[in-house]
Write a protein that holds these residues in place. Structure first.
Motif, PDB file in Angstrom:
ATOM      1  N   GLU A  52       0.839  -1.209   0.000  1.00 43.85           N
ATOM      2  CA  GLU A  52       0.000   0.000   0.000  1.00 43.85           C
ATOM      3  C   GLU A  52       0.872   1.256   0.000  1.00 43.85           C
ATOM      4  N   MET A  53       1.921   1.247   0.823  1.00 46.58           N
ATOM      5  CA  MET A  53       2.809   2.427   0.906  1.00 46.58           C
ATOM      6  C   MET A  53       3.584   2.630  -0.398  1.00 46.58           C
ATOM      7  N   PHE A  54       3.952   1.517  -1.022  1.00 46.81           N
ATOM      8  CA  PHE A  54       4.633   1.621  -2.318  1.00 46.81           C
ATOM      9  C   PHE A  54       3.702   2.289  -3.334  1.00 46.81           C
ATOM     10  N   LEU A  55       2.447   1.835  -3.361  1.00 44.21           N
ATOM     11  CA  LEU A  55       1.487   2.386  -4.324  1.00 44.21           C
ATOM     12  C   LEU A  55       1.235   3.871  -4.067  1.00 44.21           C
ATOM     13  N   LYS A  56       1.161   4.240  -2.792  1.00 44.64           N
ATOM     14  CA  LYS A  56       0.977   5.667  -2.454  1.00 44.64           C
ATOM     15  C   LYS A  56       2.189   6.465  -2.911  1.00 44.64           C
ATOM     16  N   GLY A  57       3.362   5.863  -2.711  1.00 41.96           N
ATOM     17  CA  GLY A  57       4.602   6.519  -3.137  1.00 41.96           C
ATOM     18  C   GLY A  57       4.635   6.727  -4.641  1.00 41.96           C
ATOM     19  N   CYS A  58       4.140   5.714  -5.392  1.00 37.12           N
ATOM     20  CA  CYS A  58       4.096   5.819  -6.861  1.00 37.12           C
ATOM     21  C   CYS A  58       3.209   6.984  -7.273  1.00 37.12           C
ATOM     22  N   GLU A  59       2.102   7.115  -6.550  1.00 37.83           N
ATOM     23  CA  GLU A  59       1.152   8.171  -6.882  1.00 37.83           C
ATOM     24  C   GLU A  59       1.750   9.546  -6.585  1.00 37.83           C
ATOM     25  N   SER A  60       2.405   9.656  -5.451  1.00 39.49           N
ATOM     26  CA  SER A  60       3.045  10.944  -5.106  1.00 39.49           C
ATOM     27  C   SER A  60       4.137  11.269  -6.107  1.00 39.49           C
ATOM     28  N   TYR A  61       4.768  10.228  -6.631  1.00 37.63           N
ATOM     29  CA  TYR A  61       5.867  10.413  -7.584  1.00 37.63           C
ATOM     30  C   TYR A  61       5.334  10.891  -8.936  1.00 37.63           C
ATOM     31  N   GLY A  62       4.037  10.614  -9.179  1.00 39.84           N
ATOM     32  CA  GLY A  62       3.447  11.124 -10.422  1.00 39.84           C
ATOM     33  C   GLY A  62       2.725  10.102 -11.287  1.00 39.84           C
ATOM     34  N   LEU A  63       2.651   8.843 -10.829  1.00 42.25           N
ATOM     35  CA  LEU A  63       1.912   7.847 -11.620  1.00 42.25           C
ATOM     36  C   LEU A  63       0.421   8.089 -11.472  1.00 42.25           C
ATOM     37  N   VAL A  64      -0.316   7.870 -12.539  1.00 44.80           N
ATOM     38  CA  VAL A  64      -1.769   8.055 -12.463  1.00 44.80           C
ATOM     39  C   VAL A  64      -2.415   6.751 -12.001  1.00 44.80           C
ATOM     40  N   ALA A  65      -3.629   6.877 -11.493  1.00 42.76           N
ATOM     41  CA  ALA A  65      -4.317   5.726 -10.893  1.00 42.76           C
ATOM     42  C   ALA A  65      -4.363   4.515 -11.811  1.00 42.76           C
ATOM     43  N   GLN A  66      -4.589   4.729 -13.122  1.00 43.56           N
ATOM     44  CA  GLN A  66      -4.712   3.548 -13.982  1.00 43.56           C
ATOM     45  C   GLN A  66      -3.392   2.824 -14.211  1.00 43.56           C
ATOM     46  N   ASP A  67      -2.279   3.427 -13.806  1.00 40.94           N
ATOM     47  CA  ASP A  67      -0.982   2.741 -13.914  1.00 40.94           C
ATOM     48  C   ASP A  67      -0.709   1.858 -12.702  1.00 40.94           C
ATOM     49  N   LEU A  68      -1.520   1.995 -11.672  1.00 44.75           N
ATOM     50  CA  LEU A  68      -1.258   1.274 -10.429  1.00 44.75           C
ATOM     51  C   LEU A  68      -2.028  -0.037 -10.349  1.00 44.75           C
ATOM     52  N   PHE A  69      -1.411  -1.030  -9.711  1.00 40.21           N
ATOM     53  CA  PHE A  69      -2.130  -2.277  -9.457  1.00 40.21           C
ATOM     54  C   PHE A  69      -2.815  -2.170  -8.093  1.00 40.21           C
ATOM     55  N   GLN A  70      -3.657  -3.122  -7.776  1.00 37.61           N
ATOM     56  CA  GLN A  70      -4.303  -3.161  -6.459  1.00 37.61           C
ATOM     57  C   GLN A  70      -3.485  -4.073  -5.553  1.00 37.61           C
ATOM     58  N   VAL A  71      -3.577  -3.858  -4.249  1.00 40.51           N
ATOM     59  CA  VAL A  71      -2.798  -4.677  -3.303  1.00 40.51           C
ATOM     60  C   VAL A  71      -3.007  -6.175  -3.566  1.00 40.51           C
ATOM     61  N   ASN A  72      -4.260  -6.579  -3.777  1.00 42.57           N
ATOM     62  CA  ASN A  72      -4.538  -8.006  -3.974  1.00 42.57           C
ATOM     63  C   ASN A  72      -4.000  -8.559  -5.288  1.00 42.57           C
ATOM     64  N   ASP A  73      -3.787  -7.687  -6.284  1.00 48.53           N
ATOM     65  CA  ASP A  73      -3.206  -8.147  -7.550  1.00 48.53           C
ATOM     66  C   ASP A  73      -1.858  -8.802  -7.264  1.00 48.53           C
ATOM     67  N   LEU A  74      -1.137  -8.233  -6.321  1.00 51.62           N
ATOM     68  CA  LEU A  74       0.154  -8.791  -5.951  1.00 51.62           C
ATOM     69  C   LEU A  74       0.025  -9.753  -4.774  1.00 51.62           C
ATOM     70  N   TYR A  75      -0.607  -9.316  -3.711  1.00 52.22           N
ATOM     71  CA  TYR A  75      -0.586 -10.120  -2.483  1.00 52.22           C
ATOM     72  C   TYR A  75      -1.257 -11.474  -2.681  1.00 52.22           C
ATOM     73  N   GLU A  76      -2.355 -11.477  -3.414  1.00 52.86           N
ATOM     74  CA  GLU A  76      -3.035 -12.751  -3.664  1.00 52.86           C
ATOM     75  C   GLU A  76      -2.704 -13.291  -5.061  1.00 52.86           C
ATOM     76  N   GLN A  77      -1.714 -12.653  -5.681  1.00 53.85           N
ATOM     77  CA  GLN A  77      -1.222 -13.062  -7.001  1.00 53.85           C
ATOM     78  C   GLN A  77      -2.353 -13.221  -8.013  1.00 53.85           C
ATOM     79  N   LYS A  78      -3.249 -12.222  -8.017  1.00 57.87           N
ATOM     80  CA  LYS A  78      -4.410 -12.299  -8.915  1.00 57.87           C
ATOM     81  C   LYS A  78      -4.084 -11.789 -10.312  1.00 57.87           C
ATOM     82  N   ASN A  79      -3.457 -10.634 -10.383  1.00 58.92           N
ATOM     83  CA  ASN A  79      -3.143 -10.025 -11.688  1.00 58.92           C
ATOM     84  C   ASN A  79      -1.701  -9.544 -11.679  1.00 58.92           C
ATOM     85  N   LEU A  80      -0.781 -10.487 -11.711  1.00 54.55           N
ATOM     86  CA  LEU A  80       0.623 -10.086 -11.582  1.00 54.55           C
ATOM     87  C   LEU A  80       1.116  -9.296 -12.790  1.00 54.55           C
ATOM     88  N   TYR A  81       0.439  -9.468 -13.936  1.00 53.55           N
ATOM     89  CA  TYR A  81       0.855  -8.680 -15.109  1.00 53.55           C
ATOM     90  C   TYR A  81       0.668  -7.183 -14.834  1.00 53.55           C
TER      91      TYR A  81
END
Length: 207
Positions: A98-127
């Motif tokens: 979650e903190m990584f994703l927030k950091g990405c957003e502060s750095y300038g990534l837009v929401a559609q470039d971000l994955f959701q926590v469960n995409d990684l944590y539950e290995q749902k959408n690793l792409y």
């Protein structure tokens, strides 16, 4: 679209989603992401077996606790993650992601470039994690980060040498044109590479 979904036996939506997700996952791109993270955070990645990815599960397992991701965003934007959780408790690991994703957003990534926590944590959408890291790498370059470049091991080095040579060659041509057309207009530019046409202009120089 529906016709495709009706082919063969269906095991419910979740299986279909899992298969679509696996089809979009590129092991090569995932490996490039990890190579980039390794280069940026200057740490060797501990692979489950051997020294490279075998499948998307390896990729998910390596990043799942969020440690490397937090270190990565801290290298790109120091102070993004104040404290990385080192406990192995699931909620702490999810917090890291979650903190990584927030950091990405502060750095300038837009929401559609971000994955959701469960995409990684539950290995749902690793792409999507791979896409996120690629987007982050591209943004880092645009933001002036001069460290390692994602997906380009040698290309940057070669390109720099090439630019140098092109620049030197270019300067000679520009010097020539500059001298002959004091009001360097677009018309002057059409003579690019057709050296002879510049010669008559040389006569006007002395006038």
């Amino acid at each position: 679209m529906n016709n495709m979904a009706n082919h063969g036996p269906s095991y419910g939506l979740s299986r279909e989603c899992a298969m679509k997700s696996a089809a979009k996952f590129s092991l090569e791109r995932a490996q490039e992401c990890l190579d980039w993270i390794e280069a940026v955070v200057e740490k060797s990645i501990d692979y489950p077996e051997g020294s490279a990815l075998r499948d998307q599960k390896d990729f998910g397992d390596i990043l799942r606790n969020g440690h490397l991701l937090c270190e990565l965003i801290n290298k790109l934007r120091p102070g993004s993650v104040k404290k990385i959780n080192t406990m192995n408790a699931p909620f702490k690991q999810r917090e890291n992601i979650e903190m990584f994703l927030k950091g990405c957003e502060s750095y300038g990534l837009v929401a559609q470039d971000l994955f959701q926590v469960n995409d990684l944590y539950e290995q749902k959408n690793l792409y999507m994690v791979v896409d996120n890291l690629y987007a982050l790498g591209g943004l880092a370059q645009r933001n002036g980060f001069d460290g390692p470049v994602i997906g380009k091991k040698m290309a940057t080095q070669n390109r720099r040498d090439f630019d140098e040579a092109t620049l030197k060659a270019g300067q000679a041509v520009i010097g020539l044109q500059y001298g002959s057309n004091k009001g360097a207009s677009q018309a002057g530019m059409t003579a690019y590479g057709t050296g002879r046409q510049i010669r008559p202009d040389e006569l006007h120089k002395g006038h």
